[in-house]
Design an enzyme around this catalytic site. Sequence first.
Site, PDB file in Angstrom:
ATOM      1  N   ASP A 235      32.632  35.939  36.723  1.00 24.07           N
ATOM      2  CA  ASP A 235      32.980  36.743  35.582  1.00 24.07           C
ATOM      3  C   ASP A 235      34.362  37.203  36.051  1.00 24.07           C
ATOM      4  O   ASP A 235      35.168  36.529  36.737  1.00 24.07           O
ATOM      5  CB  ASP A 235      31.902  37.980  35.726  1.00 24.07           C
ATOM      6  CG  ASP A 235      31.968  39.040  34.438  1.00 24.07           C
ATOM      7  OD1 ASP A 235      31.874  38.656  33.258  1.00 24.07           O
ATOM      8  OD2 ASP A 235      32.563  40.175  34.635  1.00 24.07           O
TER       9      ASP A 235
ATOM     10  N   ASN B   4      40.212  33.710  32.407  1.00 21.58           N
ATOM     11  CA  ASN B   4      39.520  32.473  31.976  1.00 21.58           C
ATOM     12  C   ASN B   4      39.260  32.417  30.304  1.00 21.58           C
ATOM     13  O   ASN B   4      39.562  31.263  29.780  1.00 21.58           O
ATOM     14  CB  ASN B   4      38.209  32.414  32.890  1.00 21.58           C
ATOM     15  CG  ASN B   4      37.630  31.236  32.242  1.00 21.58           C
ATOM     16  OD1 ASN B   4      36.473  31.336  31.557  1.00 21.58           O
ATOM     17  ND2 ASN B   4      37.915  29.971  32.856  1.00 21.58           N
TER      18      ASN B   4
ATOM     19  N   LYS C 116      23.026  40.385  35.927  1.00 21.98           N
ATOM     20  CA  LYS C 116      24.536  40.488  36.532  1.00 21.98           C
ATOM     21  C   LYS C 116      24.716  41.280  37.891  1.00 21.98           C
ATOM     22  O   LYS C 116      23.776  41.659  38.347  1.00 21.98           O
ATOM     23  CB  LYS C 116      25.038  41.680  35.593  1.00 21.98           C
ATOM     24  CG  LYS C 116      26.294  41.555  35.295  1.00 21.98           C
ATOM     25  CD  LYS C 116      26.873  40.345  34.522  1.00 21.98           C
ATOM     26  CE  LYS C 116      28.502  40.413  34.414  1.00 21.98           C
ATOM     27  NZ  LYS C 116      28.819  39.256  33.394  1.00 21.98           N
TER      28      LYS C 116
HETATM   29  P1  NDP Z   1      39.338  36.972  34.217  1.00 22.00           P
HETATM   30  O1  NDP Z   1      39.292  37.963  35.564  1.00 22.00           O
HETATM   31  O2  NDP Z   1      39.684  35.736  34.322  1.00 22.00           O
HETATM   32  O3  NDP Z   1      40.379  37.776  33.264  1.00 22.00           O
HETATM   33  C1  NDP Z   1      40.441  38.938  32.988  1.00 22.00           C
HETATM   34  C2  NDP Z   1      41.508  39.169  32.116  1.00 22.00           C
HETATM   35  O4  NDP Z   1      41.613  40.578  31.591  1.00 22.00           O
HETATM   36  C3  NDP Z   1      42.894  39.424  32.897  1.00 22.00           C
HETATM   37  O5  NDP Z   1      43.748  38.881  32.565  1.00 22.00           O
HETATM   38  C4  NDP Z   1      42.967  40.796  33.135  1.00 22.00           C
HETATM   39  O6  NDP Z   1      44.233  41.341  33.660  1.00 22.00           O
HETATM   40  C5  NDP Z   1      42.698  41.284  31.882  1.00 22.00           C
HETATM   41  N1  NDP Z   1      42.546  42.804  31.826  1.00 22.00           N
HETATM   42  C6  NDP Z   1      41.379  43.482  32.711  1.00 22.00           C
HETATM   43  N2  NDP Z   1      41.334  44.907  32.440  1.00 22.00           N
HETATM   44  C7  NDP Z   1      42.333  45.072  31.405  1.00 22.00           C
HETATM   45  C8  NDP Z   1      42.689  46.154  30.801  1.00 22.00           C
HETATM   46  N3  NDP Z   1      42.093  47.192  31.083  1.00 22.00           N
HETATM   47  N4  NDP Z   1      43.716  45.889  29.667  1.00 22.00           N
HETATM   48  C9  NDP Z   1      44.224  44.671  29.573  1.00 22.00           C
HETATM   49  N5  NDP Z   1      43.862  43.734  30.069  1.00 22.00           N
HETATM   50  C10 NDP Z   1      42.875  43.882  31.181  1.00 22.00           C
HETATM   51  O7  NDP Z   1      38.009  37.381  33.512  1.00 22.00           O
HETATM   52  P2  NDP Z   1      37.244  36.485  32.372  1.00 22.00           P
HETATM   53  O8  NDP Z   1      38.379  36.027  31.429  1.00 22.00           O
HETATM   54  O9  NDP Z   1      36.254  35.808  33.163  1.00 22.00           O
HETATM   55  O10 NDP Z   1      36.380  37.499  31.668  1.00 22.00           O
HETATM   56  C11 NDP Z   1      36.853  38.470  30.690  1.00 22.00           C
HETATM   57  C12 NDP Z   1      35.964  39.051  30.026  1.00 22.00           C
HETATM   58  O11 NDP Z   1      34.796  38.091  29.283  1.00 22.00           O
HETATM   59  C13 NDP Z   1      34.974  40.091  30.702  1.00 22.00           C
HETATM   60  O12 NDP Z   1      34.508  41.170  29.706  1.00 22.00           O
HETATM   61  C14 NDP Z   1      33.703  39.122  30.961  1.00 22.00           C
HETATM   62  O13 NDP Z   1      32.586  39.901  31.103  1.00 22.00           O
HETATM   63  C15 NDP Z   1      33.565  38.443  29.990  1.00 22.00           C
HETATM   64  N6  NDP Z   1      32.858  37.130  29.965  1.00 22.00           N
HETATM   65  C16 NDP Z   1      33.363  36.047  30.672  1.00 22.00           C
HETATM   66  C17 NDP Z   1      32.739  34.920  30.702  1.00 22.00           C
HETATM   67  C18 NDP Z   1      33.044  33.657  31.620  1.00 22.00           C
HETATM   68  O14 NDP Z   1      32.577  32.572  31.494  1.00 22.00           O
HETATM   69  N7  NDP Z   1      34.266  33.933  32.197  1.00 22.00           N
HETATM   70  C19 NDP Z   1      31.258  34.732  29.853  1.00 22.00           C
HETATM   71  C20 NDP Z   1      31.282  35.706  29.133  1.00 22.00           C
HETATM   72  C21 NDP Z   1      32.010  36.778  28.961  1.00 22.00           C
HETATM   73  P3  NDP Z   1      44.760  41.751  35.200  1.00 22.00           P
HETATM   74  O15 NDP Z   1      45.084  40.509  35.733  1.00 22.00           O
HETATM   75  O16 NDP Z   1      45.774  42.521  35.222  1.00 22.00           O
HETATM   76  O17 NDP Z   1      43.377  42.415  35.786  1.00 22.00           O
END
Ligand code: NDP
Length: 444
Positions: free
Chosen positions: A166, A240, A126
């Site tokens: 991520d 995502n 990571k």
């Molecule tokens: P993104 O950056 O696309 O989205 C993250 C989302 O979570 C945003 O909407 C963000 O809002 C929100 N968020 C962040 N912090 C908080 C909080 N404290 N409370 C509420 N909402 C919050 O990331 P991903 O969708 O790619 O990743 C999301 C999770 O999934 C992470 O834990 C990542 O490690 C995990 N993951 C992702 C993978 C992937 O393929 N993308 C694969 C496996 C796991 P804001 O815009 O306000 O920050």
Amino acid sequence: MSYTEEVYERVVAQNPGEPEFHQAVKEVLDSLEVVIERNEEEYRELSILERLVEPERIISFRVPWVDDKGVVQVNKGYRVQFNSAIGPYKGGLRFHPSVNQSILKFLGFEQIFKNSLTGLPIGGGKGGSNFDPKGKSDREVMAFCQSFMTELCKYIGADTDVPAGDIGVGAREIGYLYGQYKRIRNLSEGVLTGKGLSYGGSLIRTQATGYGVVYMLDEIMKAHGDSCEGKTAVVTGSGNVAIYAVEKITQLGAKVVAMNDSNGYIYDPNGINLDVVKDIKEVKRGRIKEYAQRVEGSVYTEGLGIWNIKCDIYLPCATQNELDLEGARILVANGCKYIVEGANMPTTLDATNYVMNNGVLFMPGKAANAGGVATSALEMAQNSMRLSWSAEEVDTRLHSIMKDIFAKVDDAAKRYDMEDNYVVGANIAGFEKVVDAMKAQGIV
Ligand code: NDP
């Protein structure tokens, strides 16, 4: 003191100030106790656990870049190459102000078991930076990505370490990172996944994590004679993972009534209109509150508390430790039956224990969100073969990988007389393969 307790104490003592890493190690070691007791003598002799909790390598570097005002900015860059027993290091890059070594070590550690569960030959890693892409211009993001890759490119490669996206690292960032890698190394190879379709990306990679989460949910429900049809769901986040989890669960007949971002949450009793969310988040890079201004009948609430919304299914897809004990109690009281983690470690340890002790079927992120990295490995395979599979082909493979992960997790839990305890099942099933590979390769 048991072997796992000894190792946990050692981790806490030798890695001060890294609470997220301690938490991830504790969760894994606690649930491995049953396996470790059976093989304690051998594991102690080989120091299996001591080696497992120590990253093979951590690279930490300076990332200088120039912002639009001409001011020199400096960020921290990292890559944690945790365990390569079963293949090249694989795991995402996170760009977020909260990024530090503890968070990347927890994510890298979890990634070892997740990657093992996919059945594909990928080790755990990571990386990332405390750089915040939010509010930056495209030029600033490019300048940062080029500087970050100028250093990182010395340590990665298609057969060594293959990062992906991520939080904060999407198609735009992967494009800039890949361009700089190719420019410096003069290699067109599958060194990053999540690439654009015009330069080696895989169809369905964008959707893979979210779709995979729902394929997993579907397996759990089927195993208990249930289905998504007619259920109410809450999906946290609006990035995502969340967006494509909503897309798939809606296709399977559930109604998603709430999503959030780090500022607050929206509630739409008629079911979330995903086209509007995609426009706000994927096109305009806006805030979720804009949804309530655009969709009649929906409400926006500032701050935390999305768990107050009654649902049958809760998919936490935002970030680590977003669901605590208080939220978990409310979900249970409101009749929630399924929690499937889209994010990495979004549920605190006490919240996890609480929901599992109160009749909720709970699937941890390392199994539930493995569809993302699995499809990244499919992208690597296509790059190596210099060909591209159709969307149907990739989706079919993803679906069968998620079914296979569920079967392995379910089987491991049953083998140790802990049916429906998917936390134990996922950790054991992931651990067994890694340990097997570590044993075969000697003391390295
Ligand atoms: P993104 O950056 O696309 O989205 C993250 C989302 O979570 C945003 O909407 C963000 O809002 C929100 N968020 C962040 N912090 C908080 C909080 N404290 N409370 C509420 N909402 C919050 O990331 P991903 O969708 O790619 O990743 C999301 C999770 O999934 C992470 O834990 C990542 O490690 C995990 N993951 C992702 C993978 C992937 O393929 N993308 C694969 C496996 C796991 P804001 O815009 O306000 O920050």
